[in-house]
Write a protein that holds these residues in place. Sequence first.
Motif, mmCIF file in Angstrom:
data_model
loop_
_atom_site.group_PDB
_atom_site.id
_atom_site.type_symbol
_atom_site.label_atom_id
_atom_site.label_comp_id
_atom_site.label_asym_id
_atom_site.label_seq_id
_atom_site.Cartn_x
_atom_site.Cartn_y
_atom_site.Cartn_z
ATOM 1 N N PRO A 87 0.825 -1.201 0.000
ATOM 2 C CA PRO A 87 0.000 0.000 0.000
ATOM 3 C C PRO A 87 0.867 1.262 0.000
ATOM 4 N N THR A 88 0.342 2.319 -0.585
ATOM 5 C CA THR A 88 1.128 3.548 -0.722
ATOM 6 C C THR A 88 1.095 4.351 0.572
ATOM 7 N N CYS A 89 1.967 5.337 0.611
ATOM 8 C CA CYS A 89 2.074 6.247 1.752
ATOM 9 C C CYS A 89 0.709 6.867 2.076
ATOM 10 N N ILE A 90 0.031 7.349 1.056
ATOM 11 C CA ILE A 90 -1.258 8.021 1.281
ATOM 12 C C ILE A 90 -2.305 7.011 1.760
ATOM 13 N N GLU A 91 -2.318 5.832 1.148
ATOM 14 C CA GLU A 91 -3.286 4.804 1.588
ATOM 15 C C GLU A 91 -3.058 4.443 3.052
#
Lengths: 279, 381
Positions: A266-270
């Motif tokens: 998962p990404t930083c924002i997620e």
Amino acid sequence: MAADIQASQSEIVHPLDHLIRTDRIPHIWCPGCGIGTVFSACLKAMISSRIDLEKTCMVSGIGCTGRAAGYLNLDSFHTTHGRAIPFATGLKLANPELNVIVFSGDGDLFAIGGNHFIHGARRNVDMTVICVNNFIYGMTGGQVGATTPVKAKTTTTPVGNPDAPFNLPLLAWASGANYVARWTMLHIRKLTACIEKALTRKGFSFIEVLAPCPTNYGRKNKENSLETLRLYRDKTIIKNNVDPSELDMDFEKGIILGEFVSRERPTCIENYDRTCRIP
Amino acid sequence: MRLAVLTGEHYITGDEACAEGALAAGCTFFGGYPITPATEIAEHMSKCLPEIGGTFIQMEDEIAAMASILGASWAGVKSMTSTSGPGFSLMMENIGLAVCTETPCVVVNVQRGGPSTGLPTMGAQGDMMQARWGSHGHYEIIALAASSAQEMFSQTITAFNLAEKYRTPVILLADEVIGHMSEKVIIPEASEIKTVSRPKPQGEKEGFRPFQPGENGVAPMPSAGDGYKIHVTGLTHDERGYPVMTVEAQAQMVERIVKKIQNNRDDIIKTESYSLDDAEIILVSYGISARTSLAAMNQARALGMKVGFLKLLTIWPFAEEKVRALATKARAFITVEINYGQIHLEVMRSVAGKAECHLVGHAGGTVITPEQVLERIKELY
Ligand SMILES: Cc1ncc(C[n+]2csc(CCOP(=O)(O)OP(=O)(O)O)c2C)c(N)n1
Ligand code: SF4
């Protein structure tokens, strides 16, 4: 007839012209330099990936490669030496709609900026990082860097580099990048396809691209541009998905190129949205 | 979900009041790195920002923190960081980038004793000149001071408003004592808080010049993704933002970013005057030492001595016109600050020999007491 040809030639527009600040041409890059080829591969991939170009921006650090942002006819940022990734992190987190591309040199991204690279990859910030690796500090006249091969001559290692270089894909993989690939500027089609893929993937994507610096690396190590390109052809092996620990920069053994990591962390924002925001 | 602006009366620390001021000013991005005595600002922002749809990120160091807030600013949001001495030193290169690229942002420095790691948990005011000249090259900067938790709140809002109005980084200089002290802070309703946002461009996007000044000498600022295809560089550039490596371009660019601050000094510089009308001796101070000075002035007045006090709310640009005017009336100035003479030098420069200039200061680690100031007043009186 001759007049006709002349007239039609003056109307010829390069298919990438709309992505270039043509009023800034001629560029600063030397004849035989590999940066321009990587830059045009990036432009082609930006078009073929069909990402929204109005929402796309490029961030560079400092160096010959770092000048790329200044030639792109989109929102573009030429920041400080080594700091493109944290600047890009701020851009992306403050406006998640933006497609963020970091385009910079090996010294910028891995010597002075190495700490930011590993943390950007660890957080898996959604961005595409393209590193032009010419094994040397081009802009400052050819000093040793964190990617200079052992024994290579530079202006600050006049009898040869005593230290080992980074294995960049290994570093990117170990730090957590979602996507990792390595090409040379000679492998233009494969490179373009990989950049296209990176641009449309989520998370931190990293592409290392070997490119000649004839002016500094070439001259110091008695290797002209054509010889460098021959090395890229003869001393490289394409092997996708190999163990990143096998990706040492060793021309004797052969340099492995390809796509090595493709995962869906998962990404930083997620992660931030899921963990820190109260629903 | 919390409201962006907490209202009413609160008993909070200066650091928390600073964070509340930032939220009230409309800050939605904080990039930071922990350091005593500024950490509580980051901690408070980490709690509040996700609740109001903003973003907090703890970066890997202060260089990255500073870079991240510049990126966020170009994405169109109000952004800030906070730090203390060692981190402030690491931020310097990118503060210069902010000046050169005219990027609004706020940097809070809660000062501690230096040089180096110094006295991490103890206050000082030793970074006044670093705030002025810490990044390389010749430039102007706006720096403010705060002498109470209430002022940490209000001066943080002012810092954002000036940053946005003038497209420039603004530094808020606090100190450990103010940062860690708990006091009553009155926070007005959101509707009563004046906030300013950067001028935005209107009209034709093609050929737009992001560094062509409008009114006030400040250029309207588009954000990334607005369709203006801007180029932003720390190289010397023209109004298009294109690098130009000439003596003329350098003169034009530097002159413009210097003048944009200098020509608006009247709007930027704020001071408070206490009993200056008949003062023979004038105290000049800021931050925690402003409280010392006010107490010393009151004690001196009680003893019948004509002492006044000039409190600096704006540190840079320095209130030199004000000090110069006072120098024609007063006999002596005493600058009170926790260092060995930084703003003191500015007072001397502004007074230009028209009055005596003295310093009450020390190397840091504790406050200056009113008695120490009073003693010097008595010596001079
Ligand atoms: C803080 C700082 N230190 C040093 C420099 C000088 N400098 C400019 S470019 C550069 C190296 C660039 O090398 P690389 O990133 O490999 O890019 P290339 O020029 O080879 O494309 C250095 C050391 C600088 N601009 N800023
Ligand atoms: S110095 Fe090297 S890297 Fe820089 S433009 Fe010339 S060839 Fe390219």
